[in-house]
Structure formats: structure tokens, C-alpha cells
Design a protein around this motif. Sequence first.
Motif, PDB file in Angstrom:
ATOM      1  N   LEU A  76       8.837   5.696  11.003  1.00 57.74           N
ATOM      2  CA  LEU A  76       8.178   6.888  10.490  1.00 57.74           C
ATOM      3  C   LEU A  76       7.115   7.507  10.889  1.00 57.74           C
ATOM      4  O   LEU A  76       6.946   8.761  11.205  1.00 57.74           O
ATOM      5  CB  LEU A  76       8.145   6.424   8.865  1.00 57.74           C
ATOM      6  CG  LEU A  76       7.415   7.596   7.975  1.00 57.74           C
ATOM      7  CD1 LEU A  76       8.156   9.028   7.992  1.00 57.74           C
ATOM      8  CD2 LEU A  76       7.289   7.213   6.515  1.00 57.74           C
ATOM      9  N   ARG A 307      15.592  13.179  12.532  1.00 54.99           N
ATOM     10  CA  ARG A 307      16.336  12.750  11.274  1.00 54.99           C
ATOM     11  C   ARG A 307      17.449  11.736  11.267  1.00 54.99           C
ATOM     12  O   ARG A 307      17.430  10.811  10.645  1.00 54.99           O
ATOM     13  CB  ARG A 307      16.997  14.051  10.564  1.00 54.99           C
ATOM     14  CG  ARG A 307      17.745  13.803   9.395  1.00 54.99           C
ATOM     15  CD  ARG A 307      18.367  15.157   9.003  1.00 54.99           C
ATOM     16  NE  ARG A 307      17.638  16.226   8.854  1.00 54.99           N
ATOM     17  CZ  ARG A 307      17.046  16.688   7.782  1.00 54.99           C
ATOM     18  NH1 ARG A 307      17.228  15.892   6.660  1.00 54.99           N
ATOM     19  NH2 ARG A 307      16.298  17.786   7.669  1.00 54.99           N
ATOM     20  N   LEU A 310      15.531   8.367  11.548  1.00 51.92           N
ATOM     21  CA  LEU A 310      15.094   7.904  10.523  1.00 51.92           C
ATOM     22  C   LEU A 310      16.093   7.469   9.419  1.00 51.92           C
ATOM     23  O   LEU A 310      16.133   6.455   8.485  1.00 51.92           O
ATOM     24  CB  LEU A 310      14.002   8.738   9.609  1.00 51.92           C
ATOM     25  CG  LEU A 310      12.949   9.261  10.226  1.00 51.92           C
ATOM     26  CD1 LEU A 310      12.296  10.555   9.676  1.00 51.92           C
ATOM     27  CD2 LEU A 310      11.976   8.063  10.264  1.00 51.92           C
ATOM     28  N   ARG A 311      17.325   7.949   9.590  1.00 53.20           N
ATOM     29  CA  ARG A 311      18.742   7.512   8.685  1.00 53.20           C
ATOM     30  C   ARG A 311      19.189   6.197   9.636  1.00 53.20           C
ATOM     31  O   ARG A 311      19.829   5.301   8.584  1.00 53.20           O
ATOM     32  CB  ARG A 311      19.437   8.569   8.675  1.00 53.20           C
ATOM     33  CG  ARG A 311      20.769   8.314   7.779  1.00 53.20           C
ATOM     34  CD  ARG A 311      21.877   9.501   7.688  1.00 53.20           C
ATOM     35  NE  ARG A 311      23.011   8.934   6.797  1.00 53.20           N
ATOM     36  CZ  ARG A 311      23.976   9.640   6.634  1.00 53.20           C
ATOM     37  NH1 ARG A 311      24.062  10.790   6.917  1.00 53.20           N
ATOM     38  NH2 ARG A 311      25.083   9.114   5.845  1.00 53.20           N
ATOM     39  N   SER A 313      18.251   4.477  12.239  1.00 48.98           N
ATOM     40  CA  SER A 313      17.160   3.432  12.577  1.00 48.98           C
ATOM     41  C   SER A 313      17.712   2.841  14.022  1.00 48.98           C
ATOM     42  O   SER A 313      17.448   1.592  14.289  1.00 48.98           O
ATOM     43  CB  SER A 313      17.352   2.215  11.653  1.00 48.98           C
ATOM     44  OG  SER A 313      15.901   1.756  11.491  1.00 48.98           O
ATOM     45  N   LEU A 390       8.253  14.334   6.281  1.00 44.63           N
ATOM     46  CA  LEU A 390       8.979  13.408   5.247  1.00 44.63           C
ATOM     47  C   LEU A 390      10.180  14.268   4.345  1.00 44.63           C
ATOM     48  O   LEU A 390      11.032  13.031   3.858  1.00 44.63           O
ATOM     49  CB  LEU A 390       7.862  13.403   3.913  1.00 44.63           C
ATOM     50  CG  LEU A 390       6.503  12.852   4.305  1.00 44.63           C
ATOM     51  CD1 LEU A 390       5.711  12.757   3.181  1.00 44.63           C
ATOM     52  CD2 LEU A 390       6.739  11.273   4.688  1.00 44.63           C
ATOM     53  N   LEU A 393      13.312  12.044   5.756  1.00 41.51           N
ATOM     54  CA  LEU A 393      13.809  10.683   5.299  1.00 41.51           C
ATOM     55  C   LEU A 393      15.266  10.705   4.532  1.00 41.51           C
ATOM     56  O   LEU A 393      15.247  11.764   3.669  1.00 41.51           O
ATOM     57  CB  LEU A 393      12.578  10.409   4.348  1.00 41.51           C
ATOM     58  CG  LEU A 393      11.307  10.034   5.057  1.00 41.51           C
ATOM     59  CD1 LEU A 393      10.227   9.675   3.979  1.00 41.51           C
ATOM     60  CD2 LEU A 393      11.613   8.744   5.986  1.00 41.51           C
ATOM     61  N   ARG A 407      13.180   8.874  -1.422  1.00 42.14           N
ATOM     62  CA  ARG A 407      13.431   9.257   0.004  1.00 42.14           C
ATOM     63  C   ARG A 407      12.440   8.293   0.954  1.00 42.14           C
ATOM     64  O   ARG A 407      11.373   8.354   0.804  1.00 42.14           O
ATOM     65  CB  ARG A 407      13.416  10.674   0.340  1.00 42.14           C
ATOM     66  CG  ARG A 407      14.125  11.285  -0.286  1.00 42.14           C
ATOM     67  CD  ARG A 407      14.022  12.785  -0.034  1.00 42.14           C
ATOM     68  NE  ARG A 407      14.742  13.130   1.403  1.00 42.14           N
ATOM     69  CZ  ARG A 407      16.115  13.361   1.471  1.00 42.14           C
ATOM     70  NH1 ARG A 407      16.845  13.282   0.345  1.00 42.14           N
ATOM     71  NH2 ARG A 407      16.491  13.597   2.777  1.00 42.14           N
ATOM     72  N   ALA A 408      13.167   7.452   1.675  1.00 42.72           N
ATOM     73  CA  ALA A 408      12.194   6.457   2.496  1.00 42.72           C
ATOM     74  C   ALA A 408      12.975   5.670   3.505  1.00 42.72           C
ATOM     75  O   ALA A 408      14.155   6.188   3.972  1.00 42.72           O
ATOM     76  CB  ALA A 408      11.914   5.372   1.361  1.00 42.72           C
ATOM     77  N   LYS A 409      12.022   5.338   4.462  1.00 46.62           N
ATOM     78  CA  LYS A 409      12.476   4.578   5.576  1.00 46.62           C
ATOM     79  C   LYS A 409      12.271   3.128   5.365  1.00 46.62           C
ATOM     80  O   LYS A 409      11.226   2.613   5.017  1.00 46.62           O
ATOM     81  CB  LYS A 409      11.468   4.881   6.747  1.00 46.62           C
ATOM     82  CG  LYS A 409      11.939   4.075   8.227  1.00 46.62           C
ATOM     83  CD  LYS A 409      13.008   4.547   8.628  1.00 46.62           C
ATOM     84  CE  LYS A 409      13.998   3.785   9.785  1.00 46.62           C
ATOM     85  NZ  LYS A 409      14.681   2.518   9.150  1.00 46.62           N
ATOM     86  N   GLY A 421       7.892   5.691   1.938  1.00 43.28           N
ATOM     87  CA  GLY A 421       8.349   7.104   1.694  1.00 43.28           C
ATOM     88  C   GLY A 421       7.796   7.933   0.585  1.00 43.28           C
ATOM     89  O   GLY A 421       6.674   7.459   0.166  1.00 43.28           O
TER      90      GLY A 421
END
Length: 483
Positions: A76, A307, A310-311, A313, A390, A393, A407-409, A421
Motif C-alpha cells: 500500500l 490497482r 493492491l487487489r 498482490s 486509497l 484498495l 476497503r483494505a490491503k 485501509g
Amino acid sequence: MRLPTFSILFLLACVSAVSACASPYSAAGPDDRGAIARNGFSADDVGYVLFDPDSGAVVAERQPAKPFAPASVAKLPAMAAALAVLGPDHRFETTLHVSGRLGNGVLDGDLILKGGGDPSLSSEGLAELLRDLGTLGVTQVTGRFLYDTSALPEMAEIDAGQPWTAGYNTGVGALSLNFNRFRFDWARPAAAGQPVRVSAWSVSDTGRVPLDSVTVQLGAGAGAAFTPLAAAVGDPEGERWRFAPQPGMAASLWLPVTRPGLATAHVFRRLAAEAGIALPAPAPGAVPPTATLAALHRSEPLEVLARQVLRYSNNLSAELIGLTAARRLDPAVQTLPESAAVLTAPAMMAAPRTDWTGLRLLNHSGLSAASRITPAQTMALIRGAGPAALALLPGEDEGKVLPPGVRAKSGTLAYAKALAGTLTTAKGRTLGFAFFVTDEPQRAAMDRTMDRRIAEIPPEARAWLVRARKLQADLLELWIAGL
């Protein structure tokens, strides 16, 4: 912004000196003791901070100043920093150059493939370059076929503490193709006295190409199917593996590419032959100043790539993006720890009241059991990321949907789980958060006895992660309902 490494380290030292006396955060929140105990953890194993992303006011916390393993949560701040340095519209370029004279379809000179660190480069991108080369009428090259990886340092792996066969721990370099993994296929002999059949393939969405940079030496023995063999310096054959078939093992599996530049060049040569263009064997080299640009392939914008990182990885993508951004700030960067320090420095300097003691990021992907970050430091980096970063995420963790409004990593290593997140509470309040749980003694014991031939994590580590994910879910439910 262009600062030499020594200047950045000096500034970081100044920041640390100023922030060393900063007061620790203190805030009350929902009672988390039941959730922690119910999932079999000690209170010392858990750290988190919930905060207002605009004001930075802390709403709830536990051990905000304790360092934890960030795992992939490190992606992130890396993506946020890269977006700030390179810009969301930045595109990575892979180019093809010619030197010499072209006549009657014959290039009397050299053809050079140059990498620009594109984390999304695939066989289709190479085919696009070849189509453009074909429009020039080239069918043969009498000189050399060179590959240029000078844009980034090339490394055989991301982290030396991972299993040799881990497909997520690949080589890194300016010419990286199909996420630097290859598929290994094997079949037992159909009849006695016949050899085991083996093959290596570079695989993309539209097909597969034999990977000539990988050779496999057959062997026998129990315990480890694959062992990397040391290659001679400058070995044109590339990487070599010893393969000893084991009972019950799968007939196909993914392995990491450790010499990405050479592997990419070999795939390009194969694709060129399919397109009717004969190329000599590849060799390392550099684009000369007199060369002419023959073809150009550009990636999607960085915002799209970030993006995806972050989705999904992907570790390689995070490292390539982070390295490119860090070298924009300091072209002298040669290692992943140097790169992570340079790329994190601007965010650290922008938050001088944060105590940065104990921060240790060894790369951009988080693939390291030795990296450390505190919940409070993560909070500062999340706030520094800004709304645009952000917004990239995902609303999922390892492919599983997170609660609505989260919404987070995520980050996962053996004996380490993390999530950072934003979330929306039942009252409609948006909060930032950073959650970590780590079992330091168990992880240290695992690292002391690690055998790089073994890819599977111990069953007890898998069971620990199940409990960690349940604790994460319970705390999210508690925070959403109670804040």
C-alpha cells in the motif's frame, strides 16, 4: 525530486531525532479482549490503530508503537509513493532498436530488445513488437540479438528466506515476462527403459512458448523434487534445475524464473521464429547511441497497474513499480532495501511527529519475515497516501469479500497477518485502520529450521492463520458496530 541516498538517510536521521520524544497515542475503543482470547491469542500478539483519516485523531488502539511484520500491507505505501513520484498516467515502455543497414529484408547489424521494467509485459506484448518489426520488412538479422536490462538492477529472487520453488519469489529485472514464472511439466516413462519427459514453458493468457533458458537435469532421491543448480558465470544456457520425481507429486507446477532478462530474450526469439524472423542466440548488451527505435510497447497507466497490485498482490509487480519510482528519486539505487528506504523517505519526512523508530522495510512487496512496521507508522503512511491511492484498495482479502464498507490491503505470511485501509462504521463514519497480529517466537523458530527445498508451510502455521483471519473478522465486526 532527486536526492542522493546519503542525503535521504541524513534527513531520515534528523526526522527520527525530532520524533523520538513524540507522545504515544492513547484512545479508548470497544473492548477487544474477548475476541483476542476467544481466538487463542495473547494481547501482546496484536496491534492496531483506528483513526480519523482527515484529522489523524486516534479513535481506538492497541500497542500502536510495537513493530509487526507488514507482509503484503507494505504494497500500500509502495504503490501510493510510486503514484506520487511517477504519476498515475505513467506507462512502462519496452522497446526494440536496430543498428546497421536494412535491405531486402536483411538487417545487416544488431537487433536490441530493451526493458523498461514493465510489470505487465506478456508474450502478447512481445508479439506486438514483432508485428511492428515485420512492417519494416525484417526477416533476418546478420549481426547480434542483444537484450538490454540496464534500466533496473537484475536480481535472482526477491527474498532469500523463501523456498527455492516458490512461484511468488521470482527474479526481478527490467525485462520481466509473464510475471517471471514458468510452468514445468513432466511425465513418467510409458515403458520401462524410457526416460522421464520434462518441459518448461513461459505461459501467457493466449498460449505458451517453450522456455529455452531453463534446463532440467534428471536425478533421483527422496525429499526434494527440485533443487537449483549453480550456473557458471555467463552461462548462456541460463538457469538449471535438478529434478527428482517424487511419489504423488503433480504433473505440472509453477516455478520462479531467476534470470528474467535472458528468459524474456529467449521467448522473443521463439516468437520471432514463428513470425518468420530468424534471430541468433540472445546475448546481453546495451542500446548504442546510434541505434534507431524500431518498435515500442507501452503498458497500461500506472493507476491501473497499482490497482491490480493492491487487489492481486503480485510481488514482482510491486517490486518493479517500487524500483522504478525509487530510481527516479535516486538513480544509484541497486538493492531492494535501498529502494524501499528511498521511496518511503518522502512520506516519513511529511509526518515528522510520527515516531519512525523500528521501521524496517526490506522491499516493496512485503515478502520478508524481517520487515517491521508499527500500527502508528502505518497510520501515517495511510494518511500520506491520500484519497486517490486509497480509492484503489479492493474490498476483498485473498479473494474473499470483506464486510461492506471495508476497503483494505491484506498481508499474510506464516505466523503474520495484517490488514490496513478504510472502513465505514454502522453510524456512517469513515475511519482508517491498521491491524496486525504476529507470533514472533513461532516465526523465529520456523526460520531457524527452514529448509529451502520445502515449499509447504507447516500445518501448525496454517492453523495459526485460520485463527488470525477469524480474529481479524471479529475485530472488524466489533469496530464497525461499536464506533
